[in-house]
Scaffold this active site. Structure first.
Site, PDB file in Angstrom:
ATOM      1  N   TYR A   1      -4.939   3.696  15.700  1.00  0.00           N
ATOM      2  CA  TYR A   1      -5.652   2.898  14.706  1.00  0.00           C
ATOM      3  C   TYR A   1      -6.999   3.547  14.368  1.00  0.00           C
ATOM      4  O   TYR A   1      -7.346   3.738  13.192  1.00  0.00           O
ATOM      5  CB  TYR A   1      -5.856   1.477  15.222  1.00  0.00           C
ATOM      6  CG  TYR A   1      -6.799   0.653  14.388  1.00  0.00           C
ATOM      7  CD1 TYR A   1      -6.441   0.224  13.125  1.00  0.00           C
ATOM      8  CD2 TYR A   1      -8.063   0.309  14.868  1.00  0.00           C
ATOM      9  CE1 TYR A   1      -7.308  -0.532  12.348  1.00  0.00           C
ATOM     10  CE2 TYR A   1      -8.933  -0.448  14.113  1.00  0.00           C
ATOM     11  CZ  TYR A   1      -8.555  -0.870  12.852  1.00  0.00           C
ATOM     12  OH  TYR A   1      -9.428  -1.610  12.087  1.00  0.00           O
TER      13      TYR A   1
ATOM     14  N   GLY B   1      -4.106  -2.714   5.467  1.00  0.00           N
ATOM     15  CA  GLY B   1      -3.558  -1.855   6.506  1.00  0.00           C
ATOM     16  C   GLY B   1      -3.365  -2.601   7.812  1.00  0.00           C
ATOM     17  O   GLY B   1      -3.730  -3.777   7.949  1.00  0.00           O
ATOM     18  N   VAL B   2      -2.801  -1.898   8.786  1.00  0.00           N
ATOM     19  CA  VAL B   2      -2.644  -2.439  10.130  1.00  0.00           C
ATOM     20  C   VAL B   2      -4.018  -2.483  10.794  1.00  0.00           C
ATOM     21  O   VAL B   2      -4.745  -1.492  10.797  1.00  0.00           O
ATOM     22  CB  VAL B   2      -1.672  -1.569  10.949  1.00  0.00           C
ATOM     23  CG1 VAL B   2      -1.596  -2.043  12.389  1.00  0.00           C
ATOM     24  CG2 VAL B   2      -0.287  -1.574  10.303  1.00  0.00           C
TER      25      VAL B   2
ATOM     26  N   SER C   1     -13.771   1.455  10.904  1.00  0.00           N
ATOM     27  CA  SER C   1     -13.832   0.655  12.132  1.00  0.00           C
ATOM     28  C   SER C   1     -14.662   1.359  13.188  1.00  0.00           C
ATOM     29  O   SER C   1     -14.737   2.597  13.219  1.00  0.00           O
ATOM     30  CB  SER C   1     -12.417   0.425  12.667  1.00  0.00           C
ATOM     31  OG  SER C   1     -12.447  -0.135  13.964  1.00  0.00           O
TER      32      SER C   1
ATOM     33  N   LEU D   1       0.820  -1.216   0.000  1.00  0.00           N
ATOM     34  CA  LEU D   1       0.000   0.000   0.000  1.00  0.00           C
ATOM     35  C   LEU D   1       0.849   1.260   0.000  1.00  0.00           C
ATOM     36  O   LEU D   1       0.384   2.328  -0.427  1.00  0.00           O
ATOM     37  CB  LEU D   1      -0.925   0.011   1.215  1.00  0.00           C
ATOM     38  CG  LEU D   1      -2.010  -1.073   1.276  1.00  0.00           C
ATOM     39  CD1 LEU D   1      -2.810  -0.931   2.560  1.00  0.00           C
ATOM     40  CD2 LEU D   1      -2.920  -1.004   0.064  1.00  0.00           C
TER      41      LEU D   1
END
Length: 270
Positions: free
Chosen positions: A133, A70-71, A108, A49
């Site tokens: 995050y 992603g993380v 999220s 990415l």
């Protein structure tokens, strides 16, 4: 729509989505990790990415994107920034340059994790992330707003709760989503007409939910699974919690104290 690109295709969520989306769409998969055996309706192209040029190549022939890469946990800024911040930008920019209009973004619940559990929230609340995050997911939502407004892209952001086959603890009785329901929600994001920039919650039909998911229902989402079917068993096996613990007060759960826990360990050596 024939070809859908899935980023983060080696991850748990992508693995569940792939088997359910493949009968309807041709899937182009990308990740820095191997994704396992491919079906006849899948192809894999490795890409990071953080590599904007590689993503532009991956975007060739694609009609829509499901951005899962992603993380996926609370981490240091040094890990979050290239994968989740720069990575999200690179995906959107590559899609814009390739003329791809529709992007489903895996946001999220941690983008709004600092709202208290006592408060019902909907898609119109401002972000209230519970860590780095969650902050990166709030960025992805806002990035999607920019590309929708400025470049007329069609962006569908899913604030995913906890995707498992069954809810695993009491918190997940509020946030749980079955893979079948998440697939249905992604399909809404890929095919619903008139999308500009939408935010919905990735949850099943949960009686104990903290989220008003009316926007998803408006767009055609019809969840088939209910966490309440598992409630008695989940509650029975979970020990009592301290109601004054921030983990129990805020919707983000353990994410709201993740940095504090890490700091205590570094100070005490435990």
């Amino acid at each position: 729509m024939t070809v859908v690109l899935i980023t983060g295709a080696a991850g748990m969520i992508a693995t569940e989505l792939r088997q359910r989306l493949a009968p309807r769409f041709s899937l182009k998969l990308t990740d820095i990790q191997p994704v396992g055996p491919l079906s006849e309706r899948e192809q894999f192209v490795a890409a990071d990415l953080a590599d904007a040029a590689a993503l532009e190549t991956v975007m060739n022939g694609v009609q829509a994107v499901v951005h899962l890469g992603g993380v996926a946990v609370e981490e240091t800024w040094e890990k979050i920034m290239p994968a989740n911040i720069a990575g999200a930008y690179n995906v959107f920019e590559a899609a814009r340059r390739a003329g791809v209009k529709r992007i489903v973004v895996a946001s999220s619940n941690h983008a709004v994790g600092y709202f208290p559990r006592s408060e019902m929230i909907d898609d119109r609340v401002l972000p209230r992330p519970d860590g780095r995050y969650g902050l990166s997911k709030a960025f992805a939502e806002t990035l999607g707003r920019l590309y929708a407004d400025k470049y007329r892209m069609e962006v569908f952001c899913i604030r995913i709760g906890a995707m498992t086959l069954e809810p695993e603890d009491v918190r997940r009785l509020a946030t749980w989503i079955h893979p079948d329901d998440l697939t249905s929600l992604v399909e809404v994001g890929l095919s619903a007409p008139g999308i500009h920039h939408e935010i919905v919650y990735g949850m099943s039909d949960n009686k104990r939910a903290w989220w008003d998911n009316s926007n998803a229902l408006r767009l055609g989402y019809r969840p088939r699974h209910q966490s309440e079917h598992y409630a008695d068993a989940v509650i029975a096996r979970e020990p009592p919690h301290d109601p004054h613990d921030p983990v129990e007060i805020y919707q983000g759960g353990a994410f709201v104290t993740a940095e504090a826990v890490a700091h205590r360990k570094s100070v005490t050596g435990r």
